[in-house]
Design a protein around this motif. Structure first.
Motif, PDB file in Angstrom:
ATOM      1  N   ASP A   1       0.439  -1.207   0.107  1.00 40.27           N
ATOM      2  CA  ASP A   1       0.507  -0.103   0.191  1.00 40.27           C
ATOM      3  C   ASP A   1       1.013   1.626   0.473  1.00 40.27           C
ATOM      4  OD1 ASP A   1      -2.380   1.776   0.025  1.00 40.27           O
ATOM      5  OD2 ASP A   1      -2.453   1.191   2.252  1.00 40.27           O
ATOM      6  N   GLU A   2       1.224   2.157  -1.156  1.00 37.65           N
ATOM      7  CA  GLU A   2       1.933   2.894  -0.995  1.00 37.65           C
ATOM      8  C   GLU A   2       1.282   3.955  -0.548  1.00 37.65           C
ATOM      9  OE1 GLU A   2      -0.433   3.372  -5.092  1.00 37.65           O
ATOM     10  OE2 GLU A   2       0.026   1.364  -3.119  1.00 37.65           O
ATOM     11  N   ASN A   3      -0.002   3.833   0.012  1.00 30.78           N
ATOM     12  CA  ASN A   3      -0.499   5.327   0.376  1.00 30.78           C
ATOM     13  C   ASN A   3      -0.682   5.218   2.053  1.00 30.78           C
ATOM     14  OD1 ASN A   3      -1.491   6.865  -1.824  1.00 30.78           O
ATOM     15  ND2 ASN A   3      -3.213   5.136  -1.991  1.00 30.78           N
ATOM     16  N   TYR A   4       0.273   4.040   2.705  1.00 34.58           N
ATOM     17  CA  TYR A   4       0.175   3.792   3.645  1.00 34.58           C
ATOM     18  C   TYR A   4       0.672   4.919   4.630  1.00 34.58           C
ATOM     19  CZ  TYR A   4       0.868   1.876   7.891  1.00 34.58           C
ATOM     20  OH  TYR A   4       0.680   1.581  10.144  1.00 34.58           O
ATOM     21  N   ARG A   5       0.512   5.341   5.834  1.00 33.16           N
ATOM     22  CA  ARG A   5       1.180   5.867   6.614  1.00 33.16           C
ATOM     23  C   ARG A   5       0.527   5.587   7.715  1.00 33.16           C
ATOM     24  NH1 ARG A   5       1.588   7.432   1.978  1.00 33.16           N
ATOM     25  NH2 ARG A   5       1.822   9.295   0.917  1.00 33.16           N
ATOM     26  N   ALA A   6       1.666   6.121   9.229  1.00 35.86           N
ATOM     27  CA  ALA A   6       1.424   5.652  10.386  1.00 35.86           C
ATOM     28  C   ALA A   6       0.584   5.784  11.151  1.00 35.86           C
ATOM     29  CB  ALA A   6       3.219   6.121  11.188  1.00 35.86           C
ATOM     30  N   GLU A   7      -0.214   6.934  11.055  1.00 38.22           N
ATOM     31  CA  GLU A   7      -1.568   6.999  11.407  1.00 38.22           C
ATOM     32  C   GLU A   7      -2.505   6.443  11.125  1.00 38.22           C
ATOM     33  OE1 GLU A   7      -1.336  10.434   8.018  1.00 38.22           O
ATOM     34  OE2 GLU A   7       0.288   9.196   9.724  1.00 38.22           O
ATOM     35  N   HIS A   8      -2.232   4.886  10.121  1.00 37.89           N
ATOM     36  CA  HIS A   8      -3.448   4.173   9.861  1.00 37.89           C
ATOM     37  C   HIS A   8      -3.643   2.994  10.801  1.00 37.89           C
ATOM     38  CE1 HIS A   8      -3.217   6.269   5.101  1.00 37.89           C
ATOM     39  NE2 HIS A   8      -3.713   7.110   6.377  1.00 37.89           N
ATOM     40  N   GLY A   9      -2.788   3.292  11.060  1.00 39.97           N
ATOM     41  CA  GLY A   9      -2.700   2.145  12.311  1.00 39.97           C
ATOM     42  C   GLY A   9      -2.406   0.775  11.450  1.00 39.97           C
ATOM     43  N   GLY A  10      -2.368  -0.806  12.126  1.00 38.93           N
ATOM     44  CA  GLY A  10      -3.009  -2.099  11.128  1.00 38.93           C
ATOM     45  C   GLY A  10      -0.930  -2.196  11.309  1.00 38.93           C
ATOM     46  N   ARG A  11      -0.672  -2.375  12.718  1.00 37.98           N
ATOM     47  CA  ARG A  11       0.415  -2.825  12.235  1.00 37.98           C
ATOM     48  C   ARG A  11       0.679  -4.129  12.509  1.00 37.98           C
ATOM     49  NH1 ARG A  11       3.414   0.619  17.657  1.00 37.98           N
ATOM     50  NH2 ARG A  11       1.556  -0.251  18.748  1.00 37.98           N
TER      51      ARG A  11
END
Length: 249
Positions: free
Chosen positions: A184-194
């Motif tokens: 996912d090239e749009n993933y950011r840390a604030e998206h969670g999902g760790r």
């Protein structure tokens, strides 16, 4: 995908050169990988920029281009029991361990007319690299010494807001590694999902599913892993997961 004349430290891994970034084909890296797998404190290995950039971009685009995604949920029961729910049943409010979108029939992606031909070709190339040939298995063996069987488990998944995976162990007979290609090239840390991992001593590790990274989890009797809830308002955290099993298991 471009061709290349670069050669890895291990000549038997020449087939991996068009797929895997060169820094992960050196003797120094394989020594580090061996120390990781055979060390006393199990933990995930997280490799950034793992695929060749052009391949990562192509696979990411192809996965996003898959036309049919199904809601998927599952409840783990005991060590190895698992009840799965698909489509309407997956969203029916059952108590579940897993909630995500998934491709229900991966081989059907290669059927004539199943998806855009260019995307289909990329999916076929990735399947050849990761499953149908020994390329990825030979790479793992070079670092860990593991002899892996040719049949592996694969899942293509994506996450909606609040989707995640509860704590589980993947104690499938013979399974030794769980691998996740994050696309996912749009993933950011604030998206969670760790991706989170806890060893038998209670030590925890957390991995952000950043684009074009690979996580590898050792499967052990006393270790657990899970995926924290995804919090983006759009579908994301596109992932190709592969479970690897010992030869003879």
């Amino acid at each position: 995908m471009r061709s290349t004349t670069e050669q890895p430290t291990h000549p038997e891994l020449a087939a991996a050169v068009p797929f895997i970034a060169p820094e992960y084909l050196t003797g120094d890296f394989f020594a580090r990988m061996g120390d990781w797998y055979h060390g006393d404190e199990p933990h995930p290995l997280h490799l950034h920029n793992f695929l060749r950039p052009e391949l990562a971009a192509a696979v990411s685009t192809a996965v996003r281009g898959i036309p049919d995604w199904s809601p998927h949920a599952a409840l783990y029961e005991g060590r190895m029991g698992k009840t799965e729910f698909w489509d309407e049943e997956a969203d029916a409010g059952h108590e579940v361990t897993i909630s995500q979108l998934a491709v229900r029939d991966i081989p059907a992606l290669l059927d004539s007319g199943a998806m855009d031909p260019a995307h289909q070709q990329v999916i076929e190339q990735f399947l050849a690299f990761a499953l149908l040939s020994d390329t990825l298995r030979d790479w793992i063996k070079a670092g860990t010494g593991l002899e892996l069987r040719k049949r592996a488990f694969m899942e293509i998944a994506a996450y909606r807001r609040s989707d995640g995976l509860g704590a589980h162990q993947d104690l499938v007979p013979g399974r030794v590694l769980a691998m996740n290609f994050y696309l996912d090239e749009n993933y950011r840390a604030e998206h969670g999902g760790r991706l989170s991992f806890r060893d038998g001593e209670g030590r925890e590790h957390h991995i952000e599913p950043v684009y074009n990274s690979l996580s590898i989890i050792p499967i052990r009797e006393d270790c657990w892993h899970w995926v924290e809830p995804f919090s983006s308002d759009t579908v994301g955290r596109y992932t190709i997961a592969i479970g690897q099993h010992l030869e003879g298991s």
